[in-house]
Design a protein around this motif. Structure first.
Motif, mmCIF file in Angstrom:
data_model
loop_
_atom_site.group_PDB
_atom_site.id
_atom_site.type_symbol
_atom_site.label_atom_id
_atom_site.label_comp_id
_atom_site.label_asym_id
_atom_site.label_seq_id
_atom_site.Cartn_x
_atom_site.Cartn_y
_atom_site.Cartn_z
ATOM 1 N N PHE A 192 37.979 -23.885 7.223
ATOM 2 C CA PHE A 192 37.329 -24.970 7.964
ATOM 3 C C PHE A 192 35.827 -24.754 8.018
ATOM 4 O O PHE A 192 35.336 -23.634 7.873
ATOM 5 C CB PHE A 192 37.893 -25.081 9.384
ATOM 6 N N ARG A 193 35.116 -25.827 8.235
ATOM 7 C CA ARG A 193 33.663 -25.781 8.408
ATOM 8 C C ARG A 193 33.378 -25.957 9.904
ATOM 9 O O ARG A 193 33.937 -26.841 10.550
ATOM 10 C CB ARG A 193 33.026 -26.938 7.632
ATOM 11 N N LEU A 194 32.500 -25.139 10.464
ATOM 12 C CA LEU A 194 32.236 -25.164 11.897
ATOM 13 C C LEU A 194 30.903 -25.834 12.210
ATOM 14 O O LEU A 194 29.872 -25.508 11.616
ATOM 15 C CB LEU A 194 32.230 -23.743 12.463
ATOM 16 N N ILE A 195 30.965 -26.780 13.145
ATOM 17 C CA ILE A 195 29.752 -27.383 13.707
ATOM 18 C C ILE A 195 29.879 -27.302 15.223
ATOM 19 O O ILE A 195 30.909 -27.678 15.785
ATOM 20 C CB ILE A 195 29.577 -28.852 13.280
ATOM 21 N N CYS A 196 28.855 -26.780 15.875
ATOM 22 C CA CYS A 196 28.851 -26.685 17.337
ATOM 23 C C CYS A 196 27.672 -27.484 17.890
ATOM 24 O O CYS A 196 26.695 -27.754 17.184
ATOM 25 C CB CYS A 196 28.736 -25.234 17.794
#
Length: 296
Positions: free
Chosen positions: A128-132
């Motif tokens: 998965f790709r993480l964006i916060c």
């Protein structure tokens, strides 16, 4: 192109972890969806989680999922948000609100790129790709002991500051796009845009959208954008005072005549809307609204 949009496009061209910084309502989730939509993962899922809404007792299940029968009430298997984002993007909103004791679980997931569902002994790899996103100063949170320093460095790989609405160079475009989405009317005119652009918008894009939605509903009753803005940005009032600005004009809404009476009066006046509105005791705008409403 704005600097932050350029940064978002650069981020979208890779799988790098992104940290979106900005005030509440400034459009951080919109930015996250933009990155996802312009990335190679666009065909995968976009899973969003508000970290401030995670119940402590359900942390492991929400993040990593559980097997059927893992605990009382676990009647079905649950993937959890991380596995649900497999081959897509996981968006953790308000990451600064994540309880300290939960942060270590997230850190392990990021380090291992795998989850351990409750009731399972085998780690499950996840791609998965993480964006916060956060409106907090995470460095200050680290110094205050409320945010793990090691997690902060894991997240702060590619920070992008989303500017507040009052600093946006494309304010006019944003206002027109929102208006187009919520109102089946002509574009906002120059005077309306000028009225909107004079305000500071502490609630940012979210507040602007609320105001334009309200204006769209009230405009047919001759309530101006200036009226709406005056009410929106006036000093806090008591509950009894909140309706005083619109009291006289909004009374027309409740007193709108029956449609058959409107048709009868229009017929008597040979379709003359100005005369008909005057006879019925309503505004021409209200009459036009009723005609459009019953003609659709």
């Amino acid at each position: 192109m704005n600097r932050h949009e350029s940064m978002l496009r650069i981020a979208a061209s890779s799988d790098i972890s992104v940290l979106l910084l900005g005030e509440s309502g400034s459009g951080k989730e919109v930015a996250a969806r933009f990155v996802h939509a312009h990335s190679k993962r666009a065909g995968g899922p976009f899973i969003a989680l508000n970290c401030g809404a995670i119940a402590k007792g359900l942390t492991e299940s929400i993040l990593e999922g559980h097997r059927k029968g893992a605990f009382t009430g676990a009647v079905d298997e649950r993937l959890g948000v991380v596995r649900s984002a497999d081959h897509g993007t996981l968006f953790l909103d308000e990451i600064g609100e994540m309880p300290f004791e939960i942060q270590c679980k997230l850190l392990r997931i990021l380090q291992e790129r795998a989850v351990m569902p409750l009731g399972s002994c085998d780690p499950q790899p996840v791609d998965f790709r993480l964006i916060c996103a956060t409106n907090r100063n995470l460095r200050a949170e680290v110094h205050a002991g409320r945010f793990r320093e090691d997690l902060y460095f894991r997240l702060n790989v590619f920070p992008v500051k989303i500017p507040p609405l009052r600093e946006r160079e494309d304010f006019n475009t944003i206002a027109q796009e929102i208006w187009k989405e919520i109102a089946d009317h002509n574009p906002l005119n120059a005077s309306e845009i000028a009225l909107l652009s004079k305000r500071k918008w502490p609630g940012n894009v979210r507040q602007l959208k609320n105001v334009l939605q309200r204006y769209s509903l009230l405009k047919p009753y001759d309530i101006t954008l200036g009226n709406v803005l005056t009410d929106e940005f006036s000093e806090p009032a008591t509950v009894a005072d909140t309706c005083t600005l619109y009291q006289a004009k909004s009374r027309r809404i409740a007193e709108t005549p029956e449609w058959n009476l409107i048709c009868s009066e229009l017929s008597k006046n040979s379709g003359n809307k100005s005369v008909t509105a005057q006879k019925l005791g309503i505004s021409r705008g209200c009459l036009n609204y009723q005609i459009r409403k019953h003609s659709s």
